[in-house]
Design an enzyme around this catalytic site. Structure first.
Site, PDB file in Angstrom:
ATOM      1  N   ASP A 345      44.314  41.715  42.543  1.00 39.78           N
ATOM      2  CA  ASP A 345      44.498  42.603  41.413  1.00 39.78           C
ATOM      3  C   ASP A 345      44.940  42.004  40.663  1.00 39.78           C
ATOM      4  OD1 ASP A 345      44.960  44.326  39.913  1.00 39.78           O
ATOM      5  OD2 ASP A 345      47.409  44.295  39.708  1.00 39.78           O
ATOM      6  N   ASP A 539      48.173  49.991  43.421  1.00 39.88           N
ATOM      7  CA  ASP A 539      47.845  48.699  44.377  1.00 39.88           C
ATOM      8  C   ASP A 539      48.215  49.362  46.118  1.00 39.88           C
ATOM      9  OD1 ASP A 539      46.563  47.296  42.751  1.00 39.88           O
ATOM     10  OD2 ASP A 539      48.268  46.543  41.999  1.00 39.88           O
TER      11      ASP A 539
END
Length: 641
Positions: A345, A539
């Site tokens: 990420d 996530d």
């Protein structure tokens, strides 16, 4: 032999440790019987080989039996207990049968030697496993027993479990923080080494998050509690570590299954080695072939494997913890060593997740400009607004701000010291028919365009700051032939610029959580071994899908941390490569032990069957291999990453 030696069905066929042992008792006292047995044995050997006394008589038998009992009573008991449970094929039975057999053919000294050196090996194994477990526990079990809480304006000492959310606690200089909270003091310095592995002092200011386990290195600090004791990040970390030591890797599970099959086969081969030659050799002597069978039993003991392998994984978990990395089980050490693709990420993983002013361009006096912009932005809670007010550093506090209106998707409108001010994106200025330079639309970073009294006045760009070690991490990963990919929900122009600055192989922006999942599925379908690194709630699905899910533990959400297989407490991207290296080191040392143990055992088994190796060589080889394997496994904890 120590009474510490126990058997555990829950772990492997040995459990070389027992928490029941008194804390203050010196370890040698627990093994006093073994020490006495060793002393008797050495005296008898000196008499036999130094002074040529005959020890192979009735008196010698009595003395050797006494030494044998002192050294092996616990082994015999365990063999008997397991036999009553129909478990006949284990290392305790191997040692019992081999040593009793040695006495039955008059090899008294050899029978005692086998039991003594086997027991000494057990002692070393107990100590090594205990040390590894204690190292893991000591790394993180730093919760204080009491905490000073302010009640009715009076500080009192209570148990951390009795403090509720919202209460104020005091942390004295040198004292550990007991609960998570928010700093209520203007400024304090904390040592975060126990949580992050970083010894560098961490400066905290009023309103900053303080975590249980930090140590106050400055003046008396007050912390407003935000979570119960059981819900603190430290308590969760401790649970993770405890679970990690119980979760077996595939290698451990294979060795456990292998030992259960291997031991009965060895028993059968030993019996055949004694019986079959009677049909082949005319000059067959039972005692000679029985001796060979006993050698076969001693050397076949699987101790080196079933102890050193779990110890290797304990060492890997311990080494990772020292470096601020939590593996939730030995199985993830194995998988981490096979990773060929790291997917990350952006915000909070490769960047700090904190917006900062990057550039300011204005036609006004710069001080007046930032004062006006910060004044109107102070009425917003948006991260970009906070970045601008922090940059202004209080210069706007004497201004008069009125009639502030937030226009959704555009920005802010209001008056500052009587001036009509607009602060937002290009759409906001166009909405009010205010022209501005064309190049502003091409700026990649988040931008705040400003108009004062219906005239364009300038702009401020704000961007998330890249972490100091991010570029170095990407470079090192690529040097290790690991593919680097970034998946982010941020706008694609920003994502691509960040990817370019860091040197990533691929980057994809403007992704929803389901888009991230689909990208990872595509990589898995291409047979990539993937580690995904993230920190946010969004996530969590991708972390769960990856071969190894890694969460940034400092800034990370609880959902990401709970779902992850590995937690990086320092929030440093460089720890990704450290985790991969620790996985590879652990796996390599574990396989070194497997190869060493099997190679030596097979060689001595063949020599024993041929009648070349004696019980002396068998016990020295067995104990020696076990000790070498243990020392090799312990070596992991001393590695520098």
């Amino acid at each position: 032999m120590s009474n510490i030696l126990q058997h555990s069905h829950d772990n492997h066929d040995h459990d070389h440790g027992n928490d029941v042992q008194k804390v203050n008792t010196p370890e040698w006292k627990s093994h006093l019987n073994l020490i006495i047995a060793l002393g008797i044995f050495l005296v008898m050997m000196v008499l036999e080989y130094g002074f040529h006394f005959n020890t192979n008589n009735y008196l010698g038998l009595v003395i050797f039996l006494f030494a044998y009992y002192l050294a092996g009573s616990d082994v015999l008991k365990l063999a008997w207990v397991k036999a009553r449970r129909s478990d006949f094929f284990n290392e305790f039975s191997l040692m019992s049968i081999a040593t009793i057999g040695a006495f039955s053919i008059g090899a008294y000294s050899e029978g005692v030697a086998v039991m003594i050196f086997y027991s000494i090996g057990e002692w070393f194994q107990e100590s090594a496993v205990k040390k590894a477990k204690n190292n893991i526990k000591a790394l993180l079990d730093i919760r204080p027993d009491t905490v000073t809480v302010i009640r009715n304006n009076t500080p009192i000492d209570v148990k951390p479990t009795e403090v509720v959310i919202g209460e104020m606690i005091q942390v004295k200089p040198g004292e550990k923080v007991a609960l998570d909270g928010i700093l209520n003091t203007e400024h304090a310095t904390f040592n975060t080494a126990a949580l992050t592995g970083e010894s560098k002092p961490d400066e905290k200011y009023n309103g900053d998050e303080i975590l249980a386990g930090m140590i106050n290195e400055s003046k008396l600090a007050e912390v407003k509690v935000t979570s119960l004791f059981r819900d603190s990040k430290l308590s969760k970390i401790l649970e993770m570590v405890q679970d990690a030591t119980a979760r077996k890797s595939k290698t451990q599970l294979f060795i456990s299954r292998f030992a259960k099959i291997y031991t009965p086969i060895v028993f059968a081969l030993a019996v055949l080695l004694v019986v079959i030659p009677s049909f082949i050799y005319p000059d067959y002597v039972f005692t000679d072939w029985l001796y060979r069978g006993l050698v076969f039993l001693v050397i076949s003991c699987p101790c080196a494997l079933v102890v050193s392998i779990p110890l290797g994984y304990f060492g890997g978990i311990s080494l990772a913890s020292k470096n601020g990395i939590l593996f939730k089980g030995g199985n993830f050490l194995d998988v981490m060593s096979t990773i060929d693709t790291v997917v990350m990420d952006k915000t909070g993983t490769l960047t700090k997740g904190v917006f900062k002013v990057q550039e300011m361009d204005t036609e006004m006096d710069r001080n007046d400009f930032i004062k006006i912009v910060a004044a109107i932005e102070s009425k917003s809670s948006h991260p970009i607004a906070k970045a601008i007010t922090q940059y202004a550093d209080g210069k706007y506090e004497d201004t008069v701000v009125k009639d502030v209106e937030e226009i959704a998707g555009h920005g802010l409108r209001g008056t500052v010291d009587g001036k009509d001010v607009l602060a937002g994106n290009g759409k906001l200025l166009r909405k009010f028919n205010i022209s501005f330079p064309d190049h502003i639309e091409n700026i990649v970073e988040s931008i705040v365009v400003v108009a004062v009294d219906k005239r364009y006045a300038g702009y401020i760009t704000v961007a998330d700051e890249i972490k100091e070690d991010a570029a170095h991490t990407i470079s090192d990963l690529k040097k290790n032939d690991i593919l680097t990919i970034m998946l982010s929900g941020d706008k694609d122009t920003i994502v691509q610029k960040t990817a370019y600055l860091l040197g990533l192989d691929k980057a994809f922006g403007a992704l929803l959580p389901e888009n991230k999942v689909n990208k990872v599925k595509e990589l898995k379908n291409a047979n990539k071994r993937i580690a995904f690194v993230g920190d946010g709630v969004n996530d969590a699905p991708v972390i769960a899908l990856a071969d190894v899910g890694i969460a940034m533990g400092g800034l990370g959400s609880d959902a990401a941390i709970e779902t992850a297989d590995v937690v990086i407490q320092t929030d440093q991207p460089s720890k990704i490569l450290s985790a991969i290296k620790i996985g590879k080191i652990t796996k390599w040392i574990v396989w070194q032990n497997i190869i060493l143990a099997m190679a030596v055992k097979i060689a001595v088994l063949i020599l024993g069957a041929e009648g070349v190796a004696s019980l002396w060589e068998a016990v020295i080889a067995d104990v020696g291999v076990a000790l070498l394997a243990i020392l090799n496994a312990v070596r992991i904890q001393a590695k520098k990453i």
